[in-house]
Write a protein that holds these residues in place. Sequence first.
Motif, PDB file in Angstrom:
ATOM      1  N   VAL A 153      -7.578  -0.287 -11.361  1.00  0.00           N
ATOM      2  CA  VAL A 153      -8.849  -0.931 -10.682  1.00  0.00           C
ATOM      3  C   VAL A 153      -9.222  -0.319  -9.656  1.00  0.00           C
ATOM      4  CG1 VAL A 153     -10.450  -3.084 -10.341  1.00  0.00           C
ATOM      5  CG2 VAL A 153      -8.021  -3.012 -12.071  1.00  0.00           C
ATOM      6  N   LEU A 154     -10.661   0.004  -9.290  1.00  0.00           N
ATOM      7  CA  LEU A 154     -10.971   0.174  -8.067  1.00  0.00           C
ATOM      8  C   LEU A 154     -12.295  -0.121  -7.974  1.00  0.00           C
ATOM      9  CD1 LEU A 154     -13.163   2.783  -8.928  1.00  0.00           C
ATOM     10  CD2 LEU A 154     -11.247   4.117  -9.201  1.00  0.00           C
ATOM     11  N   GLY A 155     -13.003   0.054  -6.795  1.00  0.00           N
ATOM     12  CA  GLY A 155     -14.292  -0.331  -6.407  1.00  0.00           C
ATOM     13  C   GLY A 155     -15.164   1.103  -5.968  1.00  0.00           C
ATOM     14  N   VAL A 156     -16.279   1.053  -6.177  1.00  0.00           N
ATOM     15  CA  VAL A 156     -17.234   2.070  -5.941  1.00  0.00           C
ATOM     16  C   VAL A 156     -18.443   1.548  -5.264  1.00  0.00           C
ATOM     17  CG1 VAL A 156     -18.007   2.772  -8.166  1.00  0.00           C
ATOM     18  CG2 VAL A 156     -17.987   4.449  -6.511  1.00  0.00           C
ATOM     19  N   TYR A 179      -7.308   1.946  -3.731  1.00  0.00           N
ATOM     20  CA  TYR A 179      -8.193   1.628  -2.453  1.00  0.00           C
ATOM     21  C   TYR A 179      -8.940   2.784  -1.807  1.00  0.00           C
ATOM     22  CZ  TYR A 179      -5.798  -2.917  -2.337  1.00  0.00           C
ATOM     23  OH  TYR A 179      -5.322  -4.292  -2.650  1.00  0.00           O
ATOM     24  N   ARG A 180      -8.388   3.821  -1.866  1.00  0.00           N
ATOM     25  CA  ARG A 180      -9.055   5.120  -1.123  1.00  0.00           C
ATOM     26  C   ARG A 180      -8.735   6.367  -2.066  1.00  0.00           C
ATOM     27  NH1 ARG A 180      -9.271   1.021   1.001  1.00  0.00           N
ATOM     28  NH2 ARG A 180      -9.099   0.417   3.394  1.00  0.00           N
ATOM     29  N   CYS A 205       0.755  -1.363  -0.044  1.00  0.00           N
ATOM     30  CA  CYS A 205      -0.141   0.149  -0.021  1.00  0.00           C
ATOM     31  C   CYS A 205       0.902   1.111  -0.043  1.00  0.00           C
ATOM     32  CB  CYS A 205      -1.080   0.096   1.238  1.00  0.00           C
ATOM     33  SG  CYS A 205      -1.982  -1.432   1.383  1.00  0.00           S
ATOM     34  N   THR A 206       0.625   2.213  -0.808  1.00  0.00           N
ATOM     35  CA  THR A 206       1.163   3.502  -0.810  1.00  0.00           C
ATOM     36  C   THR A 206      -0.037   4.405  -0.530  1.00  0.00           C
ATOM     37  OG1 THR A 206       2.553   2.768  -2.581  1.00  0.00           O
ATOM     38  CG2 THR A 206       2.339   5.123  -2.260  1.00  0.00           C
ATOM     39  N   TYR A 246      -3.143   3.663  -2.822  1.00  0.00           N
ATOM     40  CA  TYR A 246      -3.146   2.662  -3.873  1.00  0.00           C
ATOM     41  C   TYR A 246      -2.186   1.538  -3.628  1.00  0.00           C
ATOM     42  CZ  TYR A 246       1.459   4.299  -5.832  1.00  0.00           C
ATOM     43  OH  TYR A 246       2.500   4.472  -6.099  1.00  0.00           O
ATOM     44  N   ALA A 247      -2.358   0.279  -4.362  1.00  0.00           N
ATOM     45  CA  ALA A 247      -1.613  -0.902  -4.052  1.00  0.00           C
ATOM     46  C   ALA A 247      -1.466  -1.714  -5.195  1.00  0.00           C
ATOM     47  CB  ALA A 247      -1.990  -1.610  -2.730  1.00  0.00           C
ATOM     48  N   LEU A 248      -0.709  -2.554  -5.447  1.00  0.00           N
ATOM     49  CA  LEU A 248      -0.297  -3.723  -6.291  1.00  0.00           C
ATOM     50  C   LEU A 248      -1.213  -4.785  -5.513  1.00  0.00           C
ATOM     51  CD1 LEU A 248       0.264  -5.072  -9.070  1.00  0.00           C
ATOM     52  CD2 LEU A 248       2.603  -5.419  -8.087  1.00  0.00           C
ATOM     53  N   ASP A 249      -2.396  -5.013  -6.117  1.00  0.00           N
ATOM     54  CA  ASP A 249      -3.219  -6.346  -5.336  1.00  0.00           C
ATOM     55  C   ASP A 249      -2.424  -7.463  -5.663  1.00  0.00           C
ATOM     56  OD1 ASP A 249      -5.206  -8.574  -5.367  1.00  0.00           O
ATOM     57  OD2 ASP A 249      -6.024  -6.789  -4.276  1.00  0.00           O
TER      58      ASP A 249
END
Length: 156
Positions: free
Chosen positions: A120-123, A85-86, A56-57, A73-76
Amino acid sequence: MQDSNPIQVTTSIVTVERIKPEDHTCVLALQPHSHELSYVASNAASLEEADENPACTALVIRAQGEPVGFAMYALDEDDGNYWVYRLMIDARFQGMGYGRAALSRIIQKLAELPDCSCIVLGVKPENERARRLYENAGFQVTGEIIDGEIVMRYDF
């Protein structure tokens, strides 16, 4: 895996930079509107996650030097994609274009990574304002739902 390049993407108004220990207090003070609290994890939980997960960064978003938001953000490791992520802008600073500018800076930064072909992201489905922000930036709905969130993707 974190990239070793320091993050300091700048425009005339908005910067997005890696959080330093001295930034924690100001980031913890940033809050979305009360009706948005269910849309994003708290900054405290996010900073804790970033401390525990080296992938996570965590980023502080500044406008003219003043902290106005938080992103991460992060490399999943599960799918090998970079995820935002946020992304949150403090209630006092919403509607000024800072979220759009910060998202643009994050996209620019991730585009520089040789192993990043998409973001990629989720909302949350009810967070229509965020969804419009992401769509306007070029993210597309994938049709996938993860933990009740609509998955969106930006391809380079």
